[in-house]
Design an enzyme around this catalytic site. Structure first.
Site, mmCIF file in Angstrom:
data_model
loop_
_atom_site.group_PDB
_atom_site.id
_atom_site.type_symbol
_atom_site.label_atom_id
_atom_site.label_comp_id
_atom_site.label_asym_id
_atom_site.label_seq_id
_atom_site.Cartn_x
_atom_site.Cartn_y
_atom_site.Cartn_z
ATOM 1 N N CYS A 118 -77.631 101.767 -59.395
ATOM 2 C CA CYS A 118 -77.495 100.638 -60.321
ATOM 3 C C CYS A 118 -76.391 100.867 -61.345
ATOM 4 O O CYS A 118 -75.994 99.942 -62.047
ATOM 5 C CB CYS A 118 -78.828 100.361 -61.006
ATOM 6 S SG CYS A 118 -80.046 99.798 -59.808
ATOM 7 N N HIS A 259 -77.848 96.115 -67.179
ATOM 8 C CA HIS A 259 -78.272 96.083 -65.772
ATOM 9 C C HIS A 259 -79.566 95.278 -65.700
ATOM 10 O O HIS A 259 -80.443 95.402 -66.567
ATOM 11 C CB HIS A 259 -78.499 97.510 -65.267
ATOM 12 C CG HIS A 259 -79.127 97.555 -63.919
ATOM 13 N ND1 HIS A 259 -78.599 96.873 -62.849
ATOM 14 C CD2 HIS A 259 -80.249 98.171 -63.471
ATOM 15 C CE1 HIS A 259 -79.367 97.079 -61.792
ATOM 16 N NE2 HIS A 259 -80.371 97.854 -62.142
ATOM 17 N N ASN A 289 -82.774 91.997 -59.041
ATOM 18 C CA ASN A 289 -81.954 93.195 -59.250
ATOM 19 C C ASN A 289 -80.985 93.327 -58.072
ATOM 20 O O ASN A 289 -81.402 93.641 -56.961
ATOM 21 C CB ASN A 289 -82.877 94.416 -59.350
ATOM 22 C CG ASN A 289 -82.111 95.725 -59.526
ATOM 23 O OD1 ASN A 289 -80.882 95.745 -59.465
ATOM 24 N ND2 ASN A 289 -82.834 96.806 -59.749
HETATM 25 N N1 ACO Z 1 -97.590 91.990 -57.170
HETATM 26 C C1 ACO Z 1 -98.803 92.260 -57.680
HETATM 27 N N2 ACO Z 1 -99.181 93.484 -58.095
HETATM 28 C C2 ACO Z 1 -98.259 94.466 -57.995
HETATM 29 C C3 ACO Z 1 -96.987 94.250 -57.465
HETATM 30 C C4 ACO Z 1 -96.658 92.951 -57.043
HETATM 31 N N3 ACO Z 1 -95.455 92.626 -56.522
HETATM 32 N N4 ACO Z 1 -96.302 95.407 -57.510
HETATM 33 C C5 ACO Z 1 -97.126 96.322 -58.030
HETATM 34 N N5 ACO Z 1 -98.314 95.753 -58.316
HETATM 35 C C6 ACO Z 1 -99.498 96.376 -58.872
HETATM 36 C C7 ACO Z 1 -99.545 97.856 -58.653
HETATM 37 O O1 ACO Z 1 -100.019 98.163 -57.370
HETATM 38 C C8 ACO Z 1 -100.487 98.304 -59.740
HETATM 39 O O2 ACO Z 1 -101.791 98.084 -59.321
HETATM 40 P P1 ACO Z 1 -102.948 99.174 -59.664
HETATM 41 O O3 ACO Z 1 -102.983 99.203 -61.172
HETATM 42 O O4 ACO Z 1 -104.144 98.603 -59.010
HETATM 43 O O5 ACO Z 1 -102.470 100.466 -59.084
HETATM 44 C C9 ACO Z 1 -100.193 97.319 -60.864
HETATM 45 O O6 ACO Z 1 -99.512 96.196 -60.268
HETATM 46 C C10 ACO Z 1 -99.302 97.886 -61.947
HETATM 47 O O7 ACO Z 1 -98.217 98.544 -61.303
HETATM 48 P P2 ACO Z 1 -97.069 99.178 -62.108
HETATM 49 O O8 ACO Z 1 -96.110 99.883 -61.204
HETATM 50 O O9 ACO Z 1 -97.626 99.913 -63.267
HETATM 51 O O10 ACO Z 1 -96.376 97.836 -62.649
HETATM 52 P P3 ACO Z 1 -95.288 97.749 -63.746
HETATM 53 O O11 ACO Z 1 -95.754 96.882 -64.812
HETATM 54 O O12 ACO Z 1 -94.736 99.099 -64.097
HETATM 55 O O13 ACO Z 1 -94.141 96.944 -62.975
HETATM 56 C C11 ACO Z 1 -92.040 97.400 -61.907
HETATM 57 C C12 ACO Z 1 -93.563 97.454 -61.798
HETATM 58 C C13 ACO Z 1 -91.652 95.952 -62.059
HETATM 59 C C14 ACO Z 1 -91.440 97.973 -60.635
HETATM 60 C C15 ACO Z 1 -91.579 98.210 -63.144
HETATM 61 O O14 ACO Z 1 -92.206 99.458 -63.151
HETATM 62 C C16 ACO Z 1 -90.100 98.402 -63.214
HETATM 63 O O15 ACO Z 1 -89.349 97.473 -63.467
HETATM 64 N N6 ACO Z 1 -89.631 99.658 -63.075
HETATM 65 C C17 ACO Z 1 -88.228 100.018 -63.303
HETATM 66 C C18 ACO Z 1 -87.292 99.472 -62.274
HETATM 67 C C19 ACO Z 1 -85.909 100.016 -62.513
HETATM 68 O O16 ACO Z 1 -85.384 100.012 -63.611
HETATM 69 N N7 ACO Z 1 -85.289 100.518 -61.467
HETATM 70 C C20 ACO Z 1 -83.991 101.153 -61.668
HETATM 71 C C21 ACO Z 1 -82.934 100.460 -60.972
HETATM 72 S S1 ACO Z 1 -83.221 100.218 -59.258
HETATM 73 C C22 ACO Z 1 -82.027 101.204 -58.429
HETATM 74 O O17 ACO Z 1 -81.368 102.022 -59.001
HETATM 75 C C23 ACO Z 1 -81.892 100.967 -56.930
#
Ligand code: ACO
Length: 334
Positions: A118, A259, A289
């Site tokens: 990213c 980003h 993203n």
């Molecule tokens: N729909 C419904 N529920 C979901 C989904 C979905 N699409 N995805 C995950 N959940 C669930 C999980 O399974 C979890 O359930 P559980 O509590 O029963 O285990 C719950 O939602 C919470 O999951 P988290 O991972 O804690 O959700 P979070 O609020 O952290 O959001 C996300 C997830 C959006 C991926 C977030 O963590 C995020 O944005 N992370 C950073 C992404 C990033 O910056 N990436 C870097 C760049 S990418 C690159 O370099 C290629």
């Protein structure tokens, strides 16, 4: 501050491309245990674009470059260097820069790809700046392009809802007026972050095999929670530091260009800098993203909407796999 050569490197044209096919949150609701509401509130994404299966990343990059050349009123033969930030090259080799060079007939250009996930666009931009500042290159194209649908596991709700396909491009040219162009940069890597965000299959460690395919090793893996926590801190810190290091107040910054991984990370970054959300470029709602594509597509879209003007200070910030992260301060030149 940058160690400046005889010139500053200024952005003098921009271009972008998004595939036409729109994938809404509802699309995922139909076959995954997810909801439009969850995706919107947890990420800020409403829809994203998906490129046709038979088209590669270079297809989008060429379109973005064509827009850029049209804006600048020049032909491809004037370009002397093409740098492409991508994690989804058309193939392992030759580089996507070579493919673009051939497709566009850029007979006077050399080029290469940079892999920084990213942060691919920021790392590529900073590399290009070196060639322009020293005066050895006059017209350098920097592309951020990714076809994330090619490496997303469409059965994994944790990742597939996040990503989209897009390309953005900027032209860098030397300017003797040192009050414009790329002013400063903070770029960082930390390999400790590799365990949280990676694609293990297809390289020399795990060459493609039945086993790597069965184990889904050719897709993005992400420990979202850990990356989220590290991204909030990493991106907010460098965005704030670059502003303070250059004696700028939040009022003097016209735009933060973060980003686009998650609207909550973007908001945290703006809060840390003391910048209101109306001065933050956002397109994650429309495109998700797009990895290397997020920052150049934001800049290009906002420029085309007439929102950027000469003299504006803008802070570009990213965080991605590696980890790689950083910020670049630009004074807009046209
Ligand atoms: N729909 C419904 N529920 C979901 C989904 C979905 N699409 N995805 C995950 N959940 C669930 C999980 O399974 C979890 O359930 P559980 O509590 O029963 O285990 C719950 O939602 C919470 O999951 P988290 O991972 O804690 O959700 P979070 O609020 O952290 O959001 C996300 C997830 C959006 C991926 C977030 O963590 C995020 O944005 N992370 C950073 C992404 C990033 O910056 N990436 C870097 C760049 S990418 C690159 O370099 C290629």
């Amino acid at each position: 501050m940058l160690n400046k050569g005889p010139f500053n490197a200024a952005i003098t044209a921009v271009g972008h491309y998004f595939p036409e096919r729109i994938i809404s949150n509802k699309y995922f609701e139909e076959y995954l245990d997810t909801s439009d509401e969850w995706i919107k509130t947890r990420t800020g994404i409403i829809e994203r674009r998906r490129l046709d299966k038979d088209k590669p990343t270079s297809f989008m990059a060429v379109k973005a470059i064509e827009m850029l050349l049209k804006n600048r009123g020049i032909g491809i033969e004037e370009i002397d260097l093409i740098i492409v930030g991508t994690v989804t090259p058309d193939m392992i080799y030759p580089s996507t820069a070579c493919v673009i060079q051939k497709e566009m007939g850029a007979k006077n250009a050399w080029g290469f790809d940079i892999l920084a996930a990213c942060s691919g666009f920021l790392f590529s931009l900073m590399t290009a700046v070196q060639f322009v500042q020293c005066g050895s290159h006059k017209k350098v194209i920097v592309v951020g392009a990714d076809k994330m649908s090619a490496i997303s596991n469409m059965e994994d709700r944790n990742t597939c809802i996040l990503f989209g396909d897009a390309a953005g491009a900027v032209l860098l040219e030397p300017t003797e007026d040192k009050s414009y162009g790329v002013v400063d940069a903070i770029l960082k890597i930390d390999g400790e972050g590799g365990k949280n965000l990676h694609q293990l299959g297809g390289g020399s460690l795990n060459p493609a095999s039945h086993e790597t395919v069965e184990k889904r090793m050719h897709y993005v893996y992400q420990d979202g929670k850990s990356v989220f926590k590290d991204a909030v801190k990493g991106m907010a810190d460098v965005s704030y530091d670059i502003m303070v290091n250059n004696n700028l107040s939040s009022e003097q910054i016209s735009f933060l260009v973060p980003h686009q991984a998650n609207l909550r990370i973007i908001t945290a970054c703006a809060e840390r800098m003391g910048i209101s959300m109306d001065k933050v470029m956002v397109n994650i709602n429309k495109y998700g993203n797009t990895t290397s594509g997020t920052i150049p597509t934001c800049i290009s879209e906002y420029w085309h909407e007439g929102k950027l003007k000469k003299g504006d200070y803008i802070v570009l910030s990213s965080f991605g796999a590696g980890y790689t992260w950083g910020s670049i301060l630009v004074r807009w030149a046209y």
